[in-house]
Every structure is written in structure tokens, then in C-alpha cells.
Design a protein around this motif. Structure first.
Motif, PDB file in Angstrom:
ATOM      1  N   GLY A 213     -14.433   3.850  68.806  1.00 26.35           N
ATOM      2  CA  GLY A 213     -13.230   4.667  68.753  1.00 26.35           C
ATOM      3  C   GLY A 213     -12.369   4.267  67.575  1.00 26.35           C
ATOM      4  O   GLY A 213     -12.798   3.492  66.702  1.00 26.35           O
ATOM      5  N   PRO A 214     -11.140   4.756  67.529  1.00 22.19           N
ATOM      6  CA  PRO A 214     -10.253   4.442  66.397  1.00 22.19           C
ATOM      7  C   PRO A 214     -10.069   2.946  66.167  1.00 22.19           C
ATOM      8  O   PRO A 214     -10.040   2.482  65.020  1.00 22.19           O
ATOM      9  CB  PRO A 214      -8.933   5.107  66.804  1.00 22.19           C
ATOM     10  CG  PRO A 214      -9.319   6.216  67.724  1.00 22.19           C
ATOM     11  CD  PRO A 214     -10.510   5.704  68.476  1.00 22.19           C
ATOM     12  N   ARG A 215      -9.943   2.183  67.246  1.00 23.07           N
ATOM     13  CA  ARG A 215      -9.771   0.738  67.105  1.00 23.07           C
ATOM     14  C   ARG A 215     -11.007   0.096  66.483  1.00 23.07           C
ATOM     15  O   ARG A 215     -10.893  -0.844  65.685  1.00 23.07           O
ATOM     16  CB  ARG A 215      -9.484   0.111  68.487  1.00 23.07           C
ATOM     17  CG  ARG A 215      -9.315  -1.398  68.494  1.00 23.07           C
ATOM     18  CD  ARG A 215      -8.117  -1.843  67.710  1.00 23.07           C
ATOM     19  NE  ARG A 215      -7.884  -3.278  67.838  1.00 23.07           N
ATOM     20  CZ  ARG A 215      -7.178  -3.988  66.981  1.00 23.07           C
ATOM     21  NH1 ARG A 215      -6.614  -3.393  65.934  1.00 23.07           N
ATOM     22  NH2 ARG A 215      -6.998  -5.281  67.168  1.00 23.07           N
ATOM     23  N   THR A 216     -12.197   0.601  66.809  1.00 18.91           N
ATOM     24  CA  THR A 216     -13.427   0.083  66.215  1.00 18.91           C
ATOM     25  C   THR A 216     -13.407   0.273  64.700  1.00 18.91           C
ATOM     26  O   THR A 216     -13.809  -0.619  63.944  1.00 18.91           O
ATOM     27  CB  THR A 216     -14.657   0.794  66.797  1.00 18.91           C
ATOM     28  OG1 THR A 216     -14.527   0.921  68.212  1.00 18.91           O
ATOM     29  CG2 THR A 216     -15.935   0.033  66.467  1.00 18.91           C
ATOM     30  N   VAL A 217     -12.933   1.447  64.260  1.00 17.45           N
ATOM     31  CA  VAL A 217     -12.849   1.722  62.814  1.00 17.45           C
ATOM     32  C   VAL A 217     -11.900   0.734  62.143  1.00 17.45           C
ATOM     33  O   VAL A 217     -12.199   0.170  61.080  1.00 17.45           O
ATOM     34  CB  VAL A 217     -12.390   3.169  62.566  1.00 17.45           C
ATOM     35  CG1 VAL A 217     -12.143   3.416  61.073  1.00 17.45           C
ATOM     36  CG2 VAL A 217     -13.428   4.155  63.091  1.00 17.45           C
ATOM     37  N   GLU A 218     -10.744   0.503  62.752  1.00 17.29           N
ATOM     38  CA  GLU A 218      -9.764  -0.427  62.178  1.00 17.29           C
ATOM     39  C   GLU A 218     -10.352  -1.826  62.033  1.00 17.29           C
ATOM     40  O   GLU A 218     -10.188  -2.479  60.986  1.00 17.29           O
ATOM     41  CB  GLU A 218      -8.525  -0.478  63.072  1.00 17.29           C
ATOM     42  CG  GLU A 218      -7.731   0.819  63.121  1.00 17.29           C
ATOM     43  CD  GLU A 218      -6.649   0.789  64.187  1.00 17.29           C
ATOM     44  OE1 GLU A 218      -6.469  -0.282  64.817  1.00 17.29           O
ATOM     45  OE2 GLU A 218      -5.982   1.821  64.386  1.00 17.29           O
ATOM     46  N   LEU A 219     -11.040  -2.291  63.066  1.00 18.11           N
ATOM     47  CA  LEU A 219     -11.596  -3.640  63.039  1.00 18.11           C
ATOM     48  C   LEU A 219     -12.785  -3.749  62.086  1.00 18.11           C
ATOM     49  O   LEU A 219     -12.976  -4.787  61.442  1.00 18.11           O
ATOM     50  CB  LEU A 219     -12.001  -4.065  64.446  1.00 18.11           C
ATOM     51  CG  LEU A 219     -10.832  -4.286  65.419  1.00 18.11           C
ATOM     52  CD1 LEU A 219     -11.348  -4.483  66.838  1.00 18.11           C
ATOM     53  CD2 LEU A 219      -9.994  -5.483  64.988  1.00 18.11           C
ATOM     54  N   ALA A 220     -13.587  -2.690  61.987  1.00 18.91           N
ATOM     55  CA  ALA A 220     -14.707  -2.693  61.038  1.00 18.91           C
ATOM     56  C   ALA A 220     -14.183  -2.743  59.605  1.00 18.91           C
ATOM     57  O   ALA A 220     -14.752  -3.430  58.742  1.00 18.91           O
ATOM     58  CB  ALA A 220     -15.579  -1.459  61.249  1.00 18.91           C
ATOM     59  N   LEU A 221     -13.097  -2.033  59.354  1.00 19.52           N
ATOM     60  CA  LEU A 221     -12.481  -2.062  58.027  1.00 19.52           C
ATOM     61  C   LEU A 221     -11.943  -3.458  57.719  1.00 19.52           C
ATOM     62  O   LEU A 221     -12.151  -4.002  56.623  1.00 19.52           O
ATOM     63  CB  LEU A 221     -11.350  -1.034  57.961  1.00 19.52           C
ATOM     64  CG  LEU A 221     -10.620  -0.900  56.617  1.00 19.52           C
ATOM     65  CD1 LEU A 221     -11.580  -0.429  55.540  1.00 19.52           C
ATOM     66  CD2 LEU A 221      -9.440   0.066  56.747  1.00 19.52           C
TER      67      LEU A 221
ATOM     68  N   ALA B 291     -11.770  11.072  61.515  1.00 20.82           N
ATOM     69  CA  ALA B 291     -10.764  11.234  60.464  1.00 20.82           C
ATOM     70  C   ALA B 291     -10.341   9.879  59.903  1.00 20.82           C
ATOM     71  O   ALA B 291     -10.193   9.701  58.681  1.00 20.82           O
ATOM     72  CB  ALA B 291      -9.549  11.980  61.011  1.00 20.82           C
ATOM     73  N   LYS B 292     -10.172   8.900  60.778  1.00 21.87           N
ATOM     74  CA  LYS B 292      -9.770   7.563  60.344  1.00 21.87           C
ATOM     75  C   LYS B 292     -10.887   6.918  59.519  1.00 21.87           C
ATOM     76  O   LYS B 292     -10.610   6.241  58.515  1.00 21.87           O
ATOM     77  CB  LYS B 292      -9.433   6.707  61.564  1.00 21.87           C
ATOM     78  CG  LYS B 292      -8.895   5.332  61.236  1.00 21.87           C
ATOM     79  CD  LYS B 292      -8.290   4.658  62.460  1.00 21.87           C
ATOM     80  CE  LYS B 292      -6.936   5.223  62.788  1.00 21.87           C
ATOM     81  NZ  LYS B 292      -6.183   4.404  63.761  1.00 21.87           N
ATOM     82  N   ALA B 293     -12.137   7.127  59.929  1.00 20.94           N
ATOM     83  CA  ALA B 293     -13.263   6.568  59.176  1.00 20.94           C
ATOM     84  C   ALA B 293     -13.369   7.214  57.798  1.00 20.94           C
ATOM     85  O   ALA B 293     -13.585   6.525  56.791  1.00 20.94           O
ATOM     86  CB  ALA B 293     -14.557   6.762  59.959  1.00 20.94           C
ATOM     87  N   ASP B 294     -13.219   8.538  57.734  1.00 16.51           N
ATOM     88  CA  ASP B 294     -13.266   9.236  56.441  1.00 16.51           C
ATOM     89  C   ASP B 294     -12.184   8.727  55.501  1.00 16.51           C
ATOM     90  O   ASP B 294     -12.427   8.463  54.315  1.00 16.51           O
ATOM     91  CB  ASP B 294     -13.100  10.745  56.649  1.00 16.51           C
ATOM     92  CG  ASP B 294     -14.337  11.400  57.238  1.00 16.51           C
ATOM     93  OD1 ASP B 294     -15.428  10.780  57.190  1.00 16.51           O
ATOM     94  OD2 ASP B 294     -14.221  12.534  57.755  1.00 16.51           O
ATOM     95  N   LYS B 295     -10.974   8.566  56.032  1.00 17.87           N
ATOM     96  CA  LYS B 295      -9.858   8.103  55.214  1.00 17.87           C
ATOM     97  C   LYS B 295     -10.102   6.686  54.699  1.00 17.87           C
ATOM     98  O   LYS B 295      -9.726   6.348  53.565  1.00 17.87           O
ATOM     99  CB  LYS B 295      -8.568   8.151  56.028  1.00 17.87           C
ATOM    100  CG  LYS B 295      -7.325   7.788  55.228  1.00 17.87           C
ATOM    101  CD  LYS B 295      -6.069   7.942  56.075  1.00 17.87           C
ATOM    102  CE  LYS B 295      -4.825   7.571  55.268  1.00 17.87           C
ATOM    103  NZ  LYS B 295      -3.578   7.719  56.074  1.00 17.87           N
ATOM    104  N   ALA B 296     -10.729   5.856  55.543  1.00 20.84           N
ATOM    105  CA  ALA B 296     -10.993   4.462  55.159  1.00 20.84           C
ATOM    106  C   ALA B 296     -12.235   4.315  54.291  1.00 20.84           C
ATOM    107  O   ALA B 296     -12.489   3.241  53.744  1.00 20.84           O
ATOM    108  CB  ALA B 296     -11.150   3.611  56.415  1.00 20.84           C
TER     109      ALA B 296
END
Length: 312
Positions: A257-265, A289-294
């Protein structure tokens, strides 16, 4: 990889019953026994869009505030008798176990619930073994009472990850090799009923998921970068989450989820891979959307066996 085991047979039987109920116009509500996270509300929304009645039973100490507000009941682990009374009163025959559970079930507070006391020997036996064994036994507890435990694939398939590149960012060639290595590592983890996730960077497995969960594992990966134990030119590495080889896919599906994207980044990774058809993407639009932006890719891995000649 073929996963035709006893749990697969039970899952297929459950799905057949669910399909039969749907085709016959069955209007009995699905009982959503809800843990933490946003998935319970997303599953509820999917059911409502499909015109299927559903009732939410929030697990005390686990369900989020928003889920509790939508719940028809809030029960603790020691209130099994009250749970069965609620299901019977409301005509529920199907149960969906959805959402995370941060703590191992605690049945110490059973006083005042005769239904729990009566079943306590069976419940105690269910607490022995690994997480997958525990969840399988919990399912069996419901099935022994005459209920059908269904999975997301049966009632809300739109929440499952599809196969292929899911966002706008494409993996590089080196990312695919890291993905394959981490995927093999998750298979080994699954065989031992330990975890569902692994991280590979530069053709080296740097982290395996244990009891701490995916978020803590990714934080460890970030620490390894900061201390120089893992080095790469720019972002590199892939987080893979996949179901265990013998896992009953009605419960505890791998989820990002969104938190996974944040932590992977934060861990300096290039992307995330999740099992297609056997993994969940929480808050899918926000996550992609968060993954694309990052600049992180998200890939759905197709683990289905190839079609045999004559199956077409």
C-alpha cells in the motif's frame, strides 16, 4: 509452481459454494471480520458496489476507528460465543477474514462468554504452530460450525493485484534479475512458514521478512544503506511479496500500500513486486500514484502454472 494441496481443495470448495449462492440470488449478508488497515472498508465498498449485503464485525484492539464506525459489532478474541450468536441472529453463512492482525490472538479474557469456554480446548490447539498453521486452524473452527470462509477472490476480486507493470514506471533489466532472486527467497521462506517478503539488491538477498513484518524489514534495509552495508549507484533493488507455497489464499494475503511505497523509497529500492491474483494492493489508486511520483515501479507477478496441451 503447482499448489494443489488440501488447503487448495478446501478453498475451491468454498468458492464453489460462494458461486452457487450468488447464482441462486442468495441475499444473506457476508460477515466481514475486520482487523487493522483500510482493506476491510475497501472490501465492504466492493461488496456494496456488487449489491451484496455485508456486516462488519470489528476486532477489538485491531480494527481502525473508521472501520469501527461502520461495524455492526465489536468483539474481542475471547468473545467467540457472542460472535457465533451474532452470525446466527443476522443469518450470516459466509465469513471474510480481512485486515491485518498485529498481535497474536489472546483468549485469556474468556470469563462471561460460555461459547468461548466450551470451545477453549479446540482454540488452544489452534494456537500451536506457525502463522499459516494458525490461520488454517482458525478457518477450520468456523467450518466446523457450518460456516463458509470465503476469500477476497470470491467476493471482492477487484482488490487483487493484476499481472504486469501496474504503474507508469518500467523496471530495468537489472531489476528483473533482483526480482527473480527475491521471489525465490520468498518461496524458501514460505516453505518454512516464516514470512512472505524478501528484498534483493544487486543480485544479493539483503533482507527476509520475519515476525516483525514488512514495514520493519524495509526499515532495516534503509539502515543497511545508511551504514554502508549495502551500496549501489543510485536506487536499486526490489521488494517482493508473495503468498507461501501451501498458503490458504482465503486469509493473510501479501499486501502492499502507500506506506510500502514510502518505506521502499526510504530504503533506496527501485520497485515493488506483488503476486498477481494472490496479493492485495491497499488504496490502489493512491499507491500507484505515489509510486509513479516517486519513480518506483510496481509489478504484478503471474505465478499461475502454464496451460497444459488440450486445456485451451
Amino acid at each position: 509452481m503447482k499448489r494443489q494441496t488440501a488447503v487448495t481443495a478446501r478453498r475451491e470448495a468454498s468458492r464453489a459454494v460462494a458461486n452457487a449462492m450468488a447464482s441462486s440470488g442468495d441475499s444473506t449478508p457476508v460477515a466481514l471480520i475486520a482487523g487493522n488497515g483500510q482493506l476491510p472498508l475497501q472490501a465492504l465498498a466492493e461488496l456494496e458496489r456488487a449489491g451484496r449485503a455485508a456486516l462488519v464485525i470489528a476486532i477489538k484492539g485491531e480494527a481502525d476507528e473508521r472501520t469501527r464506525k461502520r461495524a455492526s459489532a465489536e468483539l474481542g478474541w475471547g468473545e467467540i460465543g457472542r460472535l457465533y450468536a451474532f452470525l446466527k441472529k443476522n443469518g450470516c453463512r459466509e465469513i471474510l477474514l480481512i485486515g491485518g492482525v498485529a498481535k497474536r490472538p489472546d483468549f485469556s479474557a474468556v470469563l462471561g462468554d460460555l461459547g468461548t469456554l466450551k470451545r477453549l480446548p479446540t482454540i488452544i490447539r489452534a494456537l500451536a504452530g506457525g502463522d499459516d498453521s494458525l490461520l488454517t486452524k482458525v478457518i477450520r473452527l468456523f467450518e466446523d460450525e457450518g460456516y463458509q470462509v470465503v476469500g477476497i477472490k470470491d467476493v471482492a476480486p477487484g482488490l487483487l493485484a493484476s499481472s504486469g507493470v501496474l504503474g507508469n514506471v518500467q523496471p530495468a533489466d537489472t531489476d528483473w534479475s533482483d526480482l527473480e532472486l527475491a521471489l525465490r527467497a520468498t518461496d524458501r521462506l514460505g516453505e518454512l512458514d516464516i514470512g512472505q517478503a524478501a528484498v534483493a539488491v544487486g543480485n544479493r538477498v539483503i533482507a527476509l521478512e520475519g515476525a516483525e513484518g514488512t514495514d520493519a524489514m524495509l526499515q532495516r534495509c534503509a539502515d543497511l544503506r545508511q551504514t554502508g552495508r549495502v551500496r549501489s549507484k543510485g536506487r536499486a533493488g526490489v521488494l517482493v511479496k508473495a503468498a507461501k507455497p501451501s498458503q490458504d489464499l482465503r486469509v493473510d494475503l501479501p499486501t502492499v500500500g502507500p506506506r510500502t511505497v514510502e518505506l521502499a523509497l526510504a530504503a533506496g529500492l527501485s520497485g515493488i513486486a506483488i503476486e498477481a491474483g494472490g496479493g492485495l494492493i491497499a488504496d490502489k489508486e493512491e499507491t500507484l500514484a505515489k509510486a509513479d511520483k516517486a519513480g518506483l515501479f510496481i509489478v504484478g507477478i503471474d505465478r499461475s502454472p502454464p496451460a497444459e496441451p488440450g486445456d485451451r
